[in-house]
Write a protein that holds these residues in place. Structure first.
Motif, PDB file in Angstrom:
ATOM      1  N   GLU A  66       0.654  -1.290   0.078  1.00 31.36           N
ATOM      2  CA  GLU A  66      -0.200  -0.046  -0.012  1.00 31.36           C
ATOM      3  C   GLU A  66       0.814   1.310   0.004  1.00 31.36           C
ATOM      4  N   SER A  67       2.174   1.101   0.010  1.00 30.56           N
ATOM      5  CA  SER A  67       3.022   2.279   0.126  1.00 30.56           C
ATOM      6  C   SER A  67       2.833   3.028  -1.252  1.00 30.56           C
ATOM      7  N   VAL A  68       2.276   2.585  -2.284  1.00 30.16           N
ATOM      8  CA  VAL A  68       2.334   3.063  -3.760  1.00 30.16           C
ATOM      9  C   VAL A  68       0.844   3.314  -4.059  1.00 30.16           C
ATOM     10  N   ARG A  69       0.059   3.275  -3.014  1.00 30.96           N
ATOM     11  CA  ARG A  69      -1.401   3.569  -3.486  1.00 30.96           C
ATOM     12  C   ARG A  69      -1.431   5.129  -3.583  1.00 30.96           C
ATOM     13  N   SER A  70      -0.572   5.981  -3.276  1.00 36.92           N
ATOM     14  CA  SER A  70      -1.043   7.329  -3.505  1.00 36.92           C
ATOM     15  C   SER A  70       0.398   8.133  -2.780  1.00 36.92           C
ATOM     16  N   PRO A  71       0.694   9.365  -3.411  1.00 37.05           N
ATOM     17  CA  PRO A  71       1.695  10.195  -2.613  1.00 37.05           C
ATOM     18  C   PRO A  71       1.772  10.169  -1.174  1.00 37.05           C
ATOM     19  N   LEU A  72       0.678   9.881  -0.509  1.00 40.60           N
ATOM     20  CA  LEU A  72       0.440   9.756   0.973  1.00 40.60           C
ATOM     21  C   LEU A  72       1.249   8.823   1.642  1.00 40.60           C
ATOM     22  N   GLY A  73       1.559   7.600   0.703  1.00 38.43           N
ATOM     23  CA  GLY A  73       2.074   6.453   1.300  1.00 38.43           C
ATOM     24  C   GLY A  73       1.666   5.375   2.066  1.00 38.43           C
ATOM     25  N   SER A  74       0.413   5.693   1.987  1.00 38.86           N
ATOM     26  CA  SER A  74      -0.342   4.529   3.032  1.00 38.86           C
ATOM     27  C   SER A  74      -1.877   4.260   2.603  1.00 38.86           C
ATOM     28  N   GLY A 326      15.791 -10.627  -1.212  1.00 41.14           N
ATOM     29  CA  GLY A 326      16.521 -11.871  -1.180  1.00 41.14           C
ATOM     30  C   GLY A 326      16.753 -12.163  -2.622  1.00 41.14           C
ATOM     31  N   ALA A 327      17.456 -13.284  -2.821  1.00 35.28           N
ATOM     32  CA  ALA A 327      17.813 -13.591  -4.505  1.00 35.28           C
ATOM     33  C   ALA A 327      16.351 -13.590  -5.258  1.00 35.28           C
ATOM     34  N   ARG A 328      15.242 -14.001  -4.700  1.00 37.89           N
ATOM     35  CA  ARG A 328      14.004 -14.210  -5.521  1.00 37.89           C
ATOM     36  C   ARG A 328      13.239 -13.079  -4.782  1.00 37.89           C
ATOM     37  N   ASP A 329      13.305 -12.521  -3.497  1.00 39.42           N
ATOM     38  CA  ASP A 329      12.371 -11.555  -3.043  1.00 39.42           C
ATOM     39  C   ASP A 329      12.849 -10.249  -3.364  1.00 39.42           C
ATOM     40  N   ILE A 330      11.604  -9.315  -3.839  1.00 44.91           N
ATOM     41  CA  ILE A 330      11.863  -8.009  -3.921  1.00 44.91           C
ATOM     42  C   ILE A 330      11.953  -7.330  -2.748  1.00 44.91           C
ATOM     43  N   PRO A 331      12.809  -6.332  -2.713  1.00 51.84           N
ATOM     44  CA  PRO A 331      13.020  -5.575  -1.398  1.00 51.84           C
ATOM     45  C   PRO A 331      11.561  -4.633  -1.526  1.00 51.84           C
ATOM     46  N   ILE A 332      11.162  -4.605  -0.086  1.00 51.63           N
ATOM     47  CA  ILE A 332       9.847  -3.919   0.073  1.00 51.63           C
ATOM     48  C   ILE A 332      10.180  -2.748   0.922  1.00 51.63           C
ATOM     49  N   VAL A 333       9.798  -1.498   0.634  1.00 49.28           N
ATOM     50  CA  VAL A 333       9.644  -0.416   1.569  1.00 49.28           C
ATOM     51  C   VAL A 333       8.153  -0.622   2.686  1.00 49.28           C
ATOM     52  N   ALA A 388      14.521   5.166   2.667  1.00 45.44           N
ATOM     53  CA  ALA A 388      13.477   4.481   1.670  1.00 45.44           C
ATOM     54  C   ALA A 388      13.874   4.639   0.369  1.00 45.44           C
ATOM     55  N   ASP A 389      14.471   5.652  -0.180  1.00 47.00           N
ATOM     56  CA  ASP A 389      14.872   5.708  -1.588  1.00 47.00           C
ATOM     57  C   ASP A 389      16.011   4.702  -1.729  1.00 47.00           C
ATOM     58  N   ALA A 390      17.077   4.291  -0.971  1.00 48.21           N
ATOM     59  CA  ALA A 390      18.027   3.600  -1.256  1.00 48.21           C
ATOM     60  C   ALA A 390      17.294   2.091  -1.509  1.00 48.21           C
ATOM     61  N   ILE A 391      16.313   1.847  -0.556  1.00 41.76           N
ATOM     62  CA  ILE A 391      15.642   0.585  -0.874  1.00 41.76           C
ATOM     63  C   ILE A 391      14.869   0.750  -2.164  1.00 41.76           C
ATOM     64  N   ILE A 392      14.224   1.527  -2.600  1.00 45.08           N
ATOM     65  CA  ILE A 392      13.649   1.483  -4.169  1.00 45.08           C
ATOM     66  C   ILE A 392      14.494   1.567  -4.862  1.00 45.08           C
ATOM     67  N   ALA A 397      16.606  -2.393  -8.785  1.00 47.33           N
ATOM     68  CA  ALA A 397      17.326  -3.241  -9.386  1.00 47.33           C
ATOM     69  C   ALA A 397      17.167  -4.678  -9.511  1.00 47.33           C
ATOM     70  N   HIS A 398      16.362  -5.050  -8.423  1.00 46.87           N
ATOM     71  CA  HIS A 398      15.819  -6.606  -8.614  1.00 46.87           C
ATOM     72  C   HIS A 398      15.092  -6.741  -9.502  1.00 46.87           C
ATOM     73  N   GLN A 399      14.007  -5.724  -9.698  1.00 46.01           N
ATOM     74  CA  GLN A 399      12.951  -6.006 -10.941  1.00 46.01           C
ATOM     75  C   GLN A 399      13.672  -6.136 -12.129  1.00 46.01           C
ATOM     76  N   THR A 400      14.747  -5.334 -12.334  1.00 40.31           N
ATOM     77  CA  THR A 400      15.570  -5.361 -13.765  1.00 40.31           C
ATOM     78  C   THR A 400      16.378  -6.705 -13.816  1.00 40.31           C
ATOM     79  N   ALA A 401      16.916  -7.074 -12.918  1.00 41.81           N
ATOM     80  CA  ALA A 401      17.463  -8.336 -12.861  1.00 41.81           C
ATOM     81  C   ALA A 401      16.809  -9.534 -13.047  1.00 41.81           C
ATOM     82  N   TYR A 402      15.813  -9.456 -12.574  1.00 44.89           N
ATOM     83  CA  TYR A 402      14.518 -10.710 -12.389  1.00 44.89           C
ATOM     84  C   TYR A 402      14.121 -10.651 -13.774  1.00 44.89           C
ATOM     85  N   GLN A 403      13.510  -9.609 -14.306  1.00 44.77           N
ATOM     86  CA  GLN A 403      13.069  -9.631 -15.629  1.00 44.77           C
ATOM     87  C   GLN A 403      14.092 -10.078 -16.771  1.00 44.77           C
ATOM     88  N   THR A 404      15.309  -9.476 -16.513  1.00 42.12           N
ATOM     89  CA  THR A 404      16.410 -10.231 -17.340  1.00 42.12           C
ATOM     90  C   THR A 404      16.564 -11.748 -17.404  1.00 42.12           C
TER      91      THR A 404
END
Ligand SMILES: Cc1ncc(COP(=O)(O)O)c(C=O)c1O
Length: 411
Positions: A66-74, A326-333, A388-392, A397-404
């Motif tokens: 739900e962090s990406v529901r809106s710019p309100l972050g919740s 993790g290797a297969r788990d996407i980092p989540i804020v 949070a920016d670093a985790i994003i 990076a995870h999404q890109t690597a996983y898709q590749t």
């Protein structure tokens, strides 16, 4: 600590509860809010965490983010804004107001002298302030002593007038009611009290959108849903939708909350809406509520199978784990209150007796809701050790690597 709720039963969604909250009204809320320029036009994603699932010994862990529901972050963007729309519709019945235009400011001249007020521990007030600004009415937010300065700034950024009090959350609820009565303002609260149910019902009904979306996103029903509770509104909104949809075949519902703010746990113990026994001060700021919402309790009383309490350390450990990925788990804020569901799952899975008690095993598919991102960025950085920016950035990076990797496998 954990309590198996003696009142929980597997029965169809009761007709009297359907009169109060139902799937159709949840869908309508979501439709109205989709016209709001502060809302994401996409459903929030559900992340599958296979590494954590195998570590914790369950089949699947699914986290609705739900962090990406809106710019309100919740997830709170789903509650107060729709309650404000419904309140204005009730107040000006002769004006034939279109709610999708109302949230875009088309009736600003009609509502310019209208003032709404609420107490908050941060996220609800921010959502109400943002909605009031979009609609064009005035907003006053009452903050208790433990709401951080950065949460206050985030609310003030939407033009709300801030009133700061010395007491705790419950004292701020009382002060909001007093100011409303003295000035002729409308309280838009996420918790109910005697004679005050319509608005908290609309707030909770808005949260049902999380379940509505999740059902459309999931390939198969889940076995367990773990939800975090403050006053119980979010859990009630999500559970009511799933209960109506699945009836006797509903998943096991587990509600977690801070040990120091255990009002839902205490309610399950005595069988009616009760007060917390602790200090009501937790790092899980959104869950630091001292009193159960009586309206929410109507829905939780017979549906939540297990209530459990968590330490602040459990919540912080969960934030760190979700951020690491993790290797297969996407980092989540996932913020302090957002990570509480995962914290509950980790605590349950670590103890064979608890696992058995709640029926968690290698076939379990568990749905969690990360109800907020880094809504207090400084606190997040201190607790997780990275911003949070670093985790994003890790997430991208995870999404890109996983898709590749998948492209390579497909080729
Ligand atoms: C991030 C977050 N999660 C969960 C909750 C709990 O919601 P409720 O108080 O409706 O139980 C809150 C409440 O403020 C919150 O801010």
């Amino acid at each position: 600590m954990l309590i198996a709720n003696p009142h929980a039963s597997l029965k169809p969604y009761p007709a009297d509860l359907r009169q109060i909250m139902n799937m159709a009204a949840a869908e309508e809320s979501l439709r109205w809010l989709s016209a709001w320029d502060r809302m994401s036009s996409e459903p929030t994603p559900i992340h599958d965490l296979p590494d954590q699932a195998s570590r914790l010994g369950v089949a699947q862990i699914l986290v609705k983010d739900e962090s990406v529901r809106s710019p309100l972050g919740s997830f709170k963007a789903l509650g107060a804004p729709v309650a404000l729309l419904r309140l204005i519709l009730r107040r000006w019945p002769a004006h034939d107001i279109d709610p999708t235009q109302l949230i875009r400011g088309a009736y600003a001249s009609l509502v310019k002298d209208f003032t709404v007020i609420s107490a908050t521990d941060g996220n609800h007030g921010r959502a109400l302030a943002a909605a009031a600004k979009s609609v064009g009415c005035a907003c006053v937010i009452v903050l208790h002593a433990n709401v951080s300065a950065e949460r206050e700034e985030a609310i003030a950024a939407y033009g709300a007038k801030i009133v700061r009090i010395a007491g705790n959350y419950d004292a701020s609820v009382e002060e909001a009611a007093r100011l409303a009565a003295a000035n002729g303002w409308e309280v838009v609260s996420d918790t109910s009290y005697d004679g005050y149910e319509d608005i908290p019902r609309d707030v909770m009904q808005g949260y049902g959108a999380i379940a509505a979306e999740a059902i459309r996103q999931l390939r198969a029903p889940v076995t367990h849903v773990i939800l975090q509770g403050g006053v119980g509104g979010m859990a009630a909104g999500v559970i009511s939708y799933l209960w109506e949809r699945y009836g006797e075949k509903r998943p096991t519902f587990i509600v977690v909350e801070p040990r120091q703010a255990d009002c839902l746990y205490q309610s399950a113990r005595v069988g009616y809406p009760a007060k917390a026994t602790g200090s009501v001060d937790s790092v899980m700021a959104g869950l630091a509520c001292g009193e159960t919402s009586p309206l929410a309790w109507k829905f939780l009383n017979e549906s939540v199978d297990v209530f459990m309490t968590l330490s602040d350390d459990d919540a912080v450990a969960a934030m760190v784990t979700l951020a690491a990925g993790g290797a297969r788990d996407i980092p989540i804020v996932s913020g302090e209150s957002g990570a509480a569901g995962f914290a509950g799952l980790a605590v349950l899975c670590a103890d064979p007796a608890l696992r058995q008690e709640v029926g968690l095993d290698a076939n379990s598919r568990v749905l969690l809701v990360s109800t907020e991102g880094a809504t207090a960025p400084q606190v997040y950085r201190e607790l997780v050790g990275e911003s949070a920016d670093a985790i994003i950035a890790h997430q991208i990076a995870h999404q890109t690597a996983y898709q590749t990797a998948h492209r390579q496998r497909d080729v």
